[in-house]
Each structure stands twice: as C-alpha cells, then as structure tokens.
Design a protein around this motif. Structure first.
Motif, mmCIF file in Angstrom:
data_model
loop_
_atom_site.group_PDB
_atom_site.id
_atom_site.type_symbol
_atom_site.label_atom_id
_atom_site.label_comp_id
_atom_site.label_asym_id
_atom_site.label_seq_id
_atom_site.Cartn_x
_atom_site.Cartn_y
_atom_site.Cartn_z
ATOM 1 N N SER A 126 0.809 -1.221 0.000
ATOM 2 C CA SER A 126 0.000 0.000 0.000
ATOM 3 C C SER A 126 0.838 1.265 0.000
ATOM 4 O O SER A 126 0.292 2.370 -0.062
ATOM 5 C CB SER A 126 -0.918 0.009 1.238
ATOM 6 N N SER A 127 2.138 1.131 0.079
ATOM 7 C CA SER A 127 3.017 2.290 0.195
ATOM 8 C C SER A 127 3.467 2.784 -1.173
ATOM 9 O O SER A 127 3.002 2.302 -2.212
ATOM 10 C CB SER A 127 4.231 1.941 1.064
ATOM 11 N N GLU A 128 4.376 3.715 -1.164
ATOM 12 C CA GLU A 128 4.873 4.316 -2.396
ATOM 13 C C GLU A 128 5.700 3.317 -3.206
ATOM 14 O O GLU A 128 6.499 2.568 -2.652
ATOM 15 C CB GLU A 128 5.733 5.541 -2.038
ATOM 16 N N THR A 129 5.489 3.272 -4.499
ATOM 17 C CA THR A 129 6.212 2.415 -5.455
ATOM 18 C C THR A 129 6.379 0.977 -4.955
ATOM 19 O O THR A 129 7.488 0.458 -4.845
ATOM 20 C CB THR A 129 7.605 2.998 -5.790
ATOM 21 N N VAL A 400 7.069 14.647 4.954
ATOM 22 C CA VAL A 400 6.371 13.451 4.457
ATOM 23 C C VAL A 400 4.956 13.465 5.018
ATOM 24 O O VAL A 400 4.658 12.869 6.040
ATOM 25 C CB VAL A 400 7.091 12.154 4.892
ATOM 26 N N ASP A 402 0.477 14.288 3.950
ATOM 27 C CA ASP A 402 -0.547 14.460 2.928
ATOM 28 C C ASP A 402 -1.709 15.189 3.579
ATOM 29 O O ASP A 402 -2.284 14.721 4.563
ATOM 30 C CB ASP A 402 -0.999 13.099 2.393
ATOM 31 N N PRO A 408 0.191 8.869 4.763
ATOM 32 C CA PRO A 408 1.055 9.222 3.630
ATOM 33 C C PRO A 408 1.813 8.003 3.129
ATOM 34 O O PRO A 408 2.307 7.191 3.919
ATOM 35 C CB PRO A 408 1.986 10.285 4.217
ATOM 36 N N LYS A 409 1.918 7.876 1.829
ATOM 37 C CA LYS A 409 2.493 6.671 1.243
ATOM 38 C C LYS A 409 4.021 6.567 1.360
ATOM 39 O O LYS A 409 4.547 5.462 1.507
ATOM 40 C CB LYS A 409 2.071 6.545 -0.227
ATOM 41 N N PRO A 410 4.770 7.664 1.284
ATOM 42 C CA PRO A 410 6.230 7.508 1.377
ATOM 43 C C PRO A 410 6.635 7.006 2.764
ATOM 44 O O PRO A 410 6.477 7.701 3.763
ATOM 45 C CB PRO A 410 6.768 8.920 1.120
ATOM 46 N N LYS A 411 7.174 5.808 2.818
ATOM 47 C CA LYS A 411 7.585 5.230 4.095
ATOM 48 C C LYS A 411 9.097 4.983 4.178
ATOM 49 O O LYS A 411 9.617 4.730 5.262
ATOM 50 C CB LYS A 411 6.837 3.909 4.345
ATOM 51 N N GLN A 412 9.783 5.091 3.046
ATOM 52 C CA GLN A 412 11.230 4.872 3.079
ATOM 53 C C GLN A 412 11.952 5.908 3.926
ATOM 54 O O GLN A 412 12.770 5.538 4.787
ATOM 55 C CB GLN A 412 11.800 4.849 1.653
#
Length: 558
Positions: A126-129, A400, A402, A408-412
């Motif tokens: 479900s996260s970014e990329t 980070v 939204d 928010p999707k960016p988790k790295q």
C-alpha cells in the motif's frame, strides 16, 4: 461372557482413555525456521512440555554449539538461557525431551519490535512504489515475523492460544508485500550500516489504536493521572460478568422486529424519493448478533496483553513505534502515558530497551493563520519523550505528509530516519539522531534569536526563505513571521510584534516548514513558550502558564 482376548482389548482401551496425553516438547511459537536470535545477550529459549520433563536445548552454528538443560515446571513451562552469541547465519536450534523439535536456517543478529497503529501497519503493497520496493527486497539475512491483531483482558500465557502468531519468513519479493513498510525500510537501512548483520523484525501493530491499549494494566494503575484507564477495564469486566445470554437473545429478537419495520419504511421512502427525483435515504443498520461485551483495540492494556506480553521474554535489541493519531485529542496526557508505556516495556523486558518513534506526519491543513493545534501538541509530547527518557530517538517527517490522507504513502524516509536514530542511540555511532531541535530563545529588541541543538553540520533552508515560524508579544497572539539563518541561529521578526515573547515553529496540523540540517534531517517543530494548550486540563488563571507537576510534562523552556 466376552472372550478373554476381547476383554484384554477393552481393558487396554479403557486404560488409554484415562491415561494423560503425553505433551511433546514444544518451543514457543516465536521459535521457527528462519528466526533471528539477538546477539550479545544470554539467549532465553522457552516453551512447554510435560511437567517435570527434562528439556535440552542446543544452538549449533558454524563455530560450535551452546547447550542448556532444564526441567519443565509443574505447569509444563520451561526456559533455558543459552550463552551469548555473535552475529552470523547457518545456525540450527533443537529442543529435545521425549521428542525433538528442530529449527533450521536460524540467524543471530539484531531483533527489533515494530509496533504502533495504522502507519506502522501500512503494508509495502500500500506504500509508495510497491512494485519497485518488492523487486529490490531480496535480503536473505532480513527475517520477518508478524503478530496479527488480537485483544485480551489478561496477558496471554498459554502458547497454544497464539494462533495469531505467524512464522518467521525470509525477506523477499514473495514475503515483503504484506509486511510493514516502515519496518521493512528501517531494517534495510539498519542492516546497510551494520555490515550486513542479520536483522529480525517482529511486526505487531493495529490501526486506530491508542497508547493505553499497548500499556500493561499494572503500569497504568501505578500512575495517578492514568488510573481512569484501570477503571475502564474494571467496568468492562463487570459488564461481561453481568451479561445475561437469555436477555441478550430477547433483546436481539426485539431489535430484529424493529429492523424489519424500519426496512419496510425505508422501502417506501426509497420509492417516494425515486418518484420525486430525490436522493434515496440510507438503509437502516441491522442489529448485531447477541454476545457479551469484549475487549477491543481501544481497551486499555488489551493489546499489550495479546500482542506484546506473549513476546516476552524473547530477546530483542529495541523497538520502533509509529502511533499517536488516536491520542491527539489527549496530547497533554500523552506526555505521561507514552513515557509510562516505554518504561513499562523496559521493565517487562528487563532491559533499557532503545526506543525509536515516528513523530506525526503533517495532516489536515486548516488555514494559514497561526492557531492552536492538537496535533502540534501531540508532536511536542512525542519529542518530550526523547528529552525525559534515555535512549529514545525520533524520526521527524514534516516533509512526508498528505493534507487529505492520514496515511502518507512515502515510508522509506520514515524507516531510514528511524534507523539513523537507532544507529546513534542504540549502537553508539557518531551520527546525529535527529535534525535541529530547539535549545533557547534570546530577545534582542524586536528580534527573537533562536538557538538549536543537533545542528548536524549547520542550518540550511530548503527554499528561497524559511517558512513555518510564528512569534507573539505579551498578548500571546501569534503572527506569521519572517525568519533568517544567521550562523547557527535563526532570527525571527514580525512588524506586528515589537517586543517578542515567544516563538513557534511548525506549530500546526499541517506545518509547511523547510529548516533542515546540512546532514539532511528536518528540524523538529517546537514552541519556546509553555502557554496552556488546548489539550491541557484547565487551571486557575493564576497558574495558567505553568506546566503540570508530572515528571514527564516539563518542556525545555530556557
């Protein structure tokens, strides 16, 4: 009479029927193939067997083996401590008594508990990329363990009652998709800086849950400000004890009749709305099946009982934590609650457990004028844990967020900053655990000069000019302010404030800020004042600017 041979088999069958079933030696469900054991500490291995049964545990590795023996106690529980081990792979673990349990592909390295609510729970899928992340996730020396959601009114001590525990799996494209994205990125970054040391990640989280649910009942009971949570559990237990299944069925039947009547009226209302060209009304909600009240995700101590206590006493290095949204309306109390939870876990693990947390991401932009904010106060409570307790680090993620999505999707970057904090506070590396944090305020005429700790090579603005600073005078009314970096300080001014009294930075639900360290970490939101916040219990006007007497409630005003 029955023939003698028949009598013999009947007697034998009867004897077997009354004989107690032999219990195989069964290590706790945390011990499976692919597990990671914590390096550098005496290793507890534990499980169940017949009362009095002798159990021999052996850990065999490339350089030798370690063995320990014990007897199961009268309840069938057993535990041994194996000698300290250094990091490596290619180990096997056996536990032998009347039977033998063997686990392969065992590693020794660094084990971290990964807990919190939905932003910790958010999967890689479900996260970014996600496709890119999964394609690059082949890390055979990172192992993943998942605890599924469950609540309980008392700590679960029966290991046969841990069906919500999965087994350890090797990290890779086929396994990482359903795992916590924050935990995964934390593990990858940490391993990169620990020379490929094996990493074990135990994920145990539940979306939408408050910190009191992750804290033991005895810890809550020991703090006067938190005693009301104990009363909540007491009331729930009383409701359960008083529940009458007969009356429950009768009430359900009555509710069903009302529901049928409501459905009939709804059908007529829908037809009428259709004829008049209007929007149809919502259908009535069906009644729930009868049953006694039960512990849930918001029940104080219930998640500690089911999702933390059963991990004990498995050896771990530390914990990472992403939670707070569910406590934002009680941010002032969170100063005490969160610190109590951390100390509780440390007490239970009998360790000074390094604890790395994620500060809340920006969310819910309201307007551009300075105002009070529950989320800002919760972020402050999170930061205070790093001040009041040792070995507590924090990942600041003001970049980070939204505005419309609490997830928010960016988790790295979240996981990587947790790893940076851990490298500094858990492993002693010479890196800053956090970006610039407020140190002091000095007023020079109409200028407010702010100094910082954790400069990380110096201050830098990511943009043409600094944003996110506000200032107030004696009237305590904050105004948006201009800010400029001067060496290792930030000078704040505003034409509407001739005599500054206090400065705030990033004090909003959705802060728009761009102050960073040259080392690449964002500055932590702060306020220099101790004015009474919106989540702080109201006090008489004479003491309105004083902080609570709680040992966890102080701020760093200088």
């Amino acid at each position: 009479m029955l023939p003698r041979k028949v009598l013999f088999w009947v007697a034998a069958a009867g004897a077997l029927a009354v004989a107690p079933a032999r219990a195989d030696v069964k290590p706790h469900p945390l011990f499976t193939d692919n597990m990671v054991l914590q390096q550098g500490v005496s290793l507890p291995v534990f499980g169940m067997a017949d009362p009095g049964e002798e159990v021999t545990v052996t850990l065999t590795g490339p350089k030798g083996s370690a063995t320990a023996k014990t007897e199961a106690d009268k309840t069938g529980h057993w535990k041994v401590l194996l000698d300290k081990q250094t990091a490596g792979t290619g180990f096997s673990l056996t536990a032998a008594g009347k039977n033998k349990a063997e686990f392969k592909n065992v590693a020794v390295g660094e084990v971290w508990v990964c807990s919190g609510q939905s932003n910790m729970e958010m999967q890689v899928n479900s996260s970014e990329t996600p496709d890119k992340v999964k394609a690059e996730s082949k890390h055979p020396n990172i192992r993943l363990f998942t605890v599924h959601q469950r609540a309980a009114l008392a700590p679960i001590t029966d290991q046969a009652d841990l069906k919500h525990f999965e087994k350890w799996v090797v990290c890779g494209p086929d396994t990482v998709g359903r795992f916590s994205a924050v935990a995964y990125h934390f593990g990858v970054s940490l391993q990169k800086h620990l020379d490929d040391t094996p990493i074990g990640l135990i994920h145990t989280s539940w979306g939408g849950t408050p910190a009191e649910a992750w804290t033991s009942l005895e810890a809550l009971a020991a703090v006067p400000e938190l005693n009301h949570y104990v009363n909540n559990v007491k009331n729930l237990k009383e409701q359960i004890a008083k529940y009458d299944p007969v009356k429950g069925k009768e009430a359900y039947a009555a509710a069903q009749e009302k529901y049928k009547e409501a459905l009939a009226k709804h059908k007529d209302a829908v037809e009428k709305a259709k004829a008049e060209g209007k929007t149809a009304p919502k259908a009535p909600t069906p009644p729930q099946q009868p049953g006694p009240p039960a512990a849930g995700g918001h029940t104080p101590a219930a998640l500690y009982n089911a999702m933390i206590a059963p991990l004990l006493p498995y050896a771990v290095k530390g914990a990472i934590w992403y939670q707070g949204e569910s406590n934002a309306g009680r941010a002032f109390e969170y100063r005490t609650l969160f610190a109590t939870m951390i100390e509780d876990w440390r007490t239970k693990w009998k360790s000074d457990l390094p604890f790395m947390l994620v500060q809340l991401a920006p969310f819910m932009a309201i307007n551009k004028e300075p105002q009070d904010s529950q989320w800002a106060e919760l972020r402050e409570a999170q930061y205070l844990a790093t001040v009041n307790l040792k070995k507590v680090g924090m990942s600041v993620i003001t970049d980070v967020g939204d505005e419309k999505d609490i997830h928010p999707k960016p988790k790295q970057p979240v996981g990587e900053r947790l790893a940076t904090a851990a490298r500094a506070l858990a492993y002693g590396e010479k890196v800053e655990p956090i970006g610039p944090t407020y140190k002091s305020l000095k007023v020079e005429g109409d200028k407010a000069v702010v100094t910082f700790d954790h400069l990380g090579g110096g201050l830098v603005a990511k943009g043409d000019k600094l944003t996110g600073f506000t200032v107030c005078g004696k009237d305590h009314k904050f105004h948006n302010a201009a800010a400029e970096i001067k060496g290792d300080t930030v000078v704040v001014t505003c034409p509407d404030v001739a005599e500054p009294v206090a400065v705030r930075f990033g004090w909003a639900n959705f802060p728009v800020v761009n102050l960073w360290s040259k080392d690449g970490l964002p500055a932590c939101p702060f306020r220099s004042d101790t004015f009474q916040g919106v989540t702080e219990p109201k006090k008489p006007a004479a003491t309105a600017t004083k902080t609570s007497a709680s040992k966890y409630s102080r701020t760093r005003l200088k």
